[in-house]
Design a protein around this motif. Structure first.
Motif, PDB file in Angstrom:
ATOM      1  N   ILE A  15       1.004  -1.188  -0.106  1.00 45.32           N
ATOM      2  CA  ILE A  15      -0.074   0.125   0.034  1.00 45.32           C
ATOM      3  C   ILE A  15       0.840   1.355   0.022  1.00 45.32           C
ATOM      4  N   ALA A  16       1.880   1.272   1.094  1.00 48.54           N
ATOM      5  CA  ALA A  16       2.791   2.303   1.015  1.00 48.54           C
ATOM      6  C   ALA A  16       3.383   2.508  -0.297  1.00 48.54           C
ATOM      7  N   GLU A  35       8.963  -4.699  -6.290  1.00 50.53           N
ATOM      8  CA  GLU A  35       8.276  -5.600  -5.519  1.00 50.53           C
ATOM      9  C   GLU A  35       8.626  -7.096  -5.606  1.00 50.53           C
ATOM     10  N   LEU A 128      14.746  -7.080  -2.595  1.00 52.66           N
ATOM     11  CA  LEU A 128      15.839  -6.266  -2.183  1.00 52.66           C
ATOM     12  C   LEU A 128      16.615  -7.236  -1.104  1.00 52.66           C
ATOM     13  N   ASP A 296       4.300   0.275   7.327  1.00 50.48           N
ATOM     14  CA  ASP A 296       4.399  -0.905   8.436  1.00 50.48           C
ATOM     15  C   ASP A 296       5.815  -1.059   8.787  1.00 50.48           C
ATOM     16  N   ALA A 309      -3.408   0.744   7.509  1.00 49.37           N
ATOM     17  CA  ALA A 309      -3.263   1.176   6.063  1.00 49.37           C
ATOM     18  C   ALA A 309      -3.365   2.626   5.915  1.00 49.37           C
TER      19      ALA A 309
HETATM   20  C1  LIG Z   1      -5.005  -9.985   8.816  1.00 50.01           C
HETATM   21  C2  LIG Z   1      -4.584  -8.472   8.868  1.00 50.01           C
HETATM   22  C3  LIG Z   1      -5.839  -7.649   8.814  1.00 50.01           C
HETATM   23  C4  LIG Z   1      -5.439  -6.089   8.749  1.00 50.01           C
HETATM   24  N1  LIG Z   1      -6.689  -5.472   8.620  1.00 50.01           N
HETATM   25  C5  LIG Z   1      -6.318  -4.000   8.553  1.00 50.01           C
HETATM   26  C6  LIG Z   1      -7.532  -3.078   8.309  1.00 50.01           C
HETATM   27  O1  LIG Z   1      -8.828  -3.438   8.721  1.00 50.01           O
HETATM   28  N2  LIG Z   1      -7.373  -1.691   8.390  1.00 50.01           N
HETATM   29  C7  LIG Z   1      -6.045  -1.487   8.235  1.00 50.01           C
HETATM   30  O2  LIG Z   1      -5.622  -0.067   8.191  1.00 50.01           O
HETATM   31  N3  LIG Z   1      -4.907  -2.110   8.273  1.00 50.01           N
HETATM   32  C8  LIG Z   1      -5.099  -3.448   8.512  1.00 50.01           C
HETATM   33  N4  LIG Z   1      -4.178  -4.587   8.628  1.00 50.01           N
HETATM   34  C9  LIG Z   1      -2.638  -3.824   8.344  1.00 50.01           C
HETATM   35  C10 LIG Z   1      -2.480  -3.372   7.023  1.00 50.01           C
HETATM   36  O3  LIG Z   1      -2.670  -4.596   5.946  1.00 50.01           O
HETATM   37  C11 LIG Z   1      -0.877  -2.829   6.992  1.00 50.01           C
HETATM   38  O4  LIG Z   1      -0.905  -1.673   7.927  1.00 50.01           O
HETATM   39  C12 LIG Z   1      -0.765  -2.253   5.510  1.00 50.01           C
HETATM   40  O5  LIG Z   1      -0.740  -3.162   4.421  1.00 50.01           O
HETATM   41  C13 LIG Z   1       0.928  -1.644   5.443  1.00 50.01           C
HETATM   42  O6  LIG Z   1       1.026  -1.465   4.197  1.00 50.01           O
HETATM   43  P1  LIG Z   1       2.658  -1.369   3.780  1.00 50.01           P
HETATM   44  O7  LIG Z   1       2.724  -0.824   2.164  1.00 50.01           O
HETATM   45  O8  LIG Z   1       3.681  -0.616   4.801  1.00 50.01           O
HETATM   46  O9  LIG Z   1       3.086  -2.923   3.777  1.00 50.01           O
HETATM   47  P2  LIG Z   1       2.573  -4.213   3.079  1.00 50.01           P
HETATM   48  O10 LIG Z   1       1.167  -3.850   2.411  1.00 50.01           O
HETATM   49  O11 LIG Z   1       2.837  -5.381   3.779  1.00 50.01           O
HETATM   50  O12 LIG Z   1       3.301  -4.130   1.833  1.00 50.01           O
HETATM   51  C14 LIG Z   1       4.793  -4.447   1.760  1.00 50.01           C
HETATM   52  C15 LIG Z   1       5.339  -5.045   0.303  1.00 50.01           C
HETATM   53  O13 LIG Z   1       6.583  -5.155   0.443  1.00 50.01           O
HETATM   54  C16 LIG Z   1       7.006  -6.444  -0.177  1.00 50.01           C
HETATM   55  N5  LIG Z   1       8.230  -6.622   0.237  1.00 50.01           N
HETATM   56  C17 LIG Z   1       8.560  -7.023   1.399  1.00 50.01           C
HETATM   57  N6  LIG Z   1      10.054  -7.434   1.432  1.00 50.01           N
HETATM   58  C18 LIG Z   1      10.522  -6.875   0.433  1.00 50.01           C
HETATM   59  C19 LIG Z   1      11.767  -6.862  -0.177  1.00 50.01           C
HETATM   60  N7  LIG Z   1      12.899  -7.306   0.324  1.00 50.01           N
HETATM   61  N8  LIG Z   1      12.193  -6.550  -1.566  1.00 50.01           N
HETATM   62  C20 LIG Z   1      10.996  -6.040  -2.328  1.00 50.01           C
HETATM   63  N9  LIG Z   1       9.529  -6.203  -1.823  1.00 50.01           N
HETATM   64  C21 LIG Z   1       9.442  -6.542  -0.481  1.00 50.01           C
HETATM   65  C22 LIG Z   1       5.807  -7.416   0.217  1.00 50.01           C
HETATM   66  O14 LIG Z   1       5.805  -8.349  -0.667  1.00 50.01           O
HETATM   67  C23 LIG Z   1       4.666  -6.325   0.092  1.00 50.01           C
HETATM   68  O15 LIG Z   1       4.000  -6.407  -1.147  1.00 50.01           O
HETATM   69  C24 LIG Z   1      -4.169  -5.634   8.615  1.00 50.01           C
HETATM   70  C25 LIG Z   1      -3.227  -6.545   8.771  1.00 50.01           C
HETATM   71  C26 LIG Z   1      -3.532  -8.004   8.699  1.00 50.01           C
HETATM   72  C27 LIG Z   1      -2.376  -8.757   8.631  1.00 50.01           C
END
Ligand SMILES: Cc1cc2nc3c(=O)[nH]c(=O)nc-3n(C[C@H](O)[C@H](O)[C@H](O)COP(=O)(O)OP(=O)(O)OC[C@H]3O[C@@H](n4cnc5c(N)ncnc54)[C@H](O)[C@@H]3O)c2cc1C
Length: 398
Positions: A15-16, A35, A128, A296, A309
């Motif tokens: 998402i971020a 990704e 990465l 996150d 999110a």
């Molecule tokens: C069961 C569950 C329910 C949830 N429900 C909610 C909700 O209702 N409302 C809410 O706001 N939040 C909810 N969350 C939290 C929410 O999903 C996260 O806060 C949000 O997805 C964070 O976004 P992000 O982009 O930081 O991380 P992510 O969405 O986790 O994205 C990280 C990305 O980085 C990629 N990645 C990881 N390591 C590497 C690497 N070394 N190299 C390249 N890519 C990599 C991953 O594959 C992934 O696609 C929930 C979480 C869970 C587990």
């Protein structure tokens, strides 16, 4: 003075990442997203909420319409016990827009489509593994042997962030929260409409969340206590039919719609999320040199806070705003100054729910009591500061 940056590597296409890349483009910075997974569907199942503060942050960079077409309004959360008795209700503060319930695959799909429509590249299969800085840039090294170089590197790589460890090898990581998670969308349910509210029930053996719409469709999710962690890939080795049977059996003694919703779910519709993990409330170091964290990787509240999110979206937008106006070192410092107090306060004030989900019978009774007290004392206005948070994109950062 160091010039403002022109290019960025964004690690993580969750998402971020895509939102940071789009906000950076709006700030005049060229970003590419890398990704790890080869396809977009892996590990992206389940429903989630986008809170009003997340919607506002999307609007700040013209992305609000990306989720509006498929968001389902959610006006509150009703907490129940195993017998369906109401324990407490978390209503929306007055005057605040409802949360939007979205299907994670819809959200990711829409973000990807919009990112690509704006001419931003998302490269898949790029995990990465290392990053090397020089005087005038940073080079990302990927597991497939390829490399990419830009002015800065943004770690939007989630709760198990590699960038976080590169920034600070002693950084705390997530720990298993004792639960594995499942969910599904259903149609034609006989469970009555929950009237735009999410119902969450502390069952005798597992935790259930469900929202049923007026057209008899709905979503449910279950958090199942499990002694050992299990990734989505590991859990998927067990056929969905077996998981559904097991989940249904866990609610045999409860008086909630759990079994009706689970039994109505077609095996191919079951979403297996896997382990739920908890991050410590504070990640001490958010940036070092040309690397910085967003989402996150820097701040992961408990999944039941409904804020993960939304905070990630806010941070992605604020980071881009800071980089628009300042050289990167100053931008990283300004970004942390703007974000850290807020995210740590949200994390602190929303972590109460998760531990009770995996609690035994005694813990559940204590929790039910706490919820009833909370219900008497809680005033939705007290949480207004979480939801009513606006980012003024045009305001200069200094
Ligand atoms: C069961 C569950 C329910 C949830 N429900 C909610 C909700 O209702 N409302 C809410 O706001 N939040 C909810 N969350 C939290 C929410 O999903 C996260 O806060 C949000 O997805 C964070 O976004 P992000 O982009 O930081 O991380 P992510 O969405 O986790 O994205 C990280 C990305 O980085 C990629 N990645 C990881 N390591 C590497 C690497 N070394 N190299 C390249 N890519 C990599 C991953 O594959 C992934 O696609 C929930 C979480 C869970 C587990």
């Amino acid at each position: 003075m160091t010039p403002r940056i022109r290019t960025a590597l964004v690690i993580g296409g969750g998402i971020a990442g895509p939102i940071a890349a789009m906000a950076l483009q709006q700030a005049g910075i060229e970003a590419t997203v890398y990704e790890a997974y080869a396809d977009t569907a892996e590990g992206k199942g389940g429903g989630m909420t986008i809170a009003p503060n997340g919607q506002d942050a999307l609007d700040a960079v013209g992305l609000g319409d990306v989720i509006r077409p498929f968001g389902v309004p959610m006006t509150g959360i009703v907490m129940q016990d195993w017998a369906g008795r109401r324990l407490a209700e978390f209503g929306n503060p007055p005057g605040v827009a409802p949360m939007q319930l979205v299907w994670r695959t819809d959200l990711y799909g829409a973000l990807y489509t919009e990112t690509e429509r704006r001419g931003i590249r998302i490269e898949h299969g790029k995990r990465l593994v290392d990053a090397v800085e020089s005087a005038d840039g940073i080079t990302a090294h990927f597991a497939d042997g390829s490399q990419a170089t830009a002015d800065i590197l943004i770690g939007a790589d989630g709760i198990r962030s590699t960038v976080r460890t590169l920034i600070d090898p002693d950084a705390p990581g997530p720990s298993y929260g004792g639960l594995i998670s499942f969910g599904a969308q259903v149609t034609g349910t006989t469970t009555p409409s929950t009237r735009s509210k999410m119902n969450m029930s502390f069952g005798k053996q597992a935790f259930l969340g469900y929202q049923v719409l007026d057209d008899a469709s709905g979503i449910w999710f279950v958090n199942l206590p499990h002694p050992t962690p299990m990734s989505a890939a590991e859990a998927k080795k067990t056929p969905s039919e077996e998981w559904l049977k097991l989940l249904s059996s866990k609610f045999a003694d409860d008086r909630t719609p759990a079994r009706e919703l689970i039994d109505r779910t077609a095996p191919e519709d079951l979403i297996v999320v896997g382990s739920m993990e908890n991050m410590p409330p504070r990640v001490p170091v958010w940036s070092r040199g040309r690397m910085v964290l967003v989402g996150d990787s820097a701040h992961a509240p408990s999944s039941s806070s409904g804020q993960g999110a939304s905070l990630s979206i806010e941070s992605a937008v604020e980071l881009a705003r800071c980089l628009r106006d300042l050289p990167y070192q100053e931008a990283f410092a300004a970004y942390e100054r703007l974000r850290r107090p807020r995210v740590e306060r949200v994390i602190k004030e929303t972590t109460h729910k998760n531990s009770a989900k995996a609690a035994g019978p005694v813990g559940r009774v204590v929790f039910a009591l706490m919820m009833r007290i909370f219900d008497k004392l809680a005033k939705p206005e007290k949480m207004a500061w979480v939801f009513d948070h606006r980012i003024d994109w045009d305001a200069p950062v200094n």
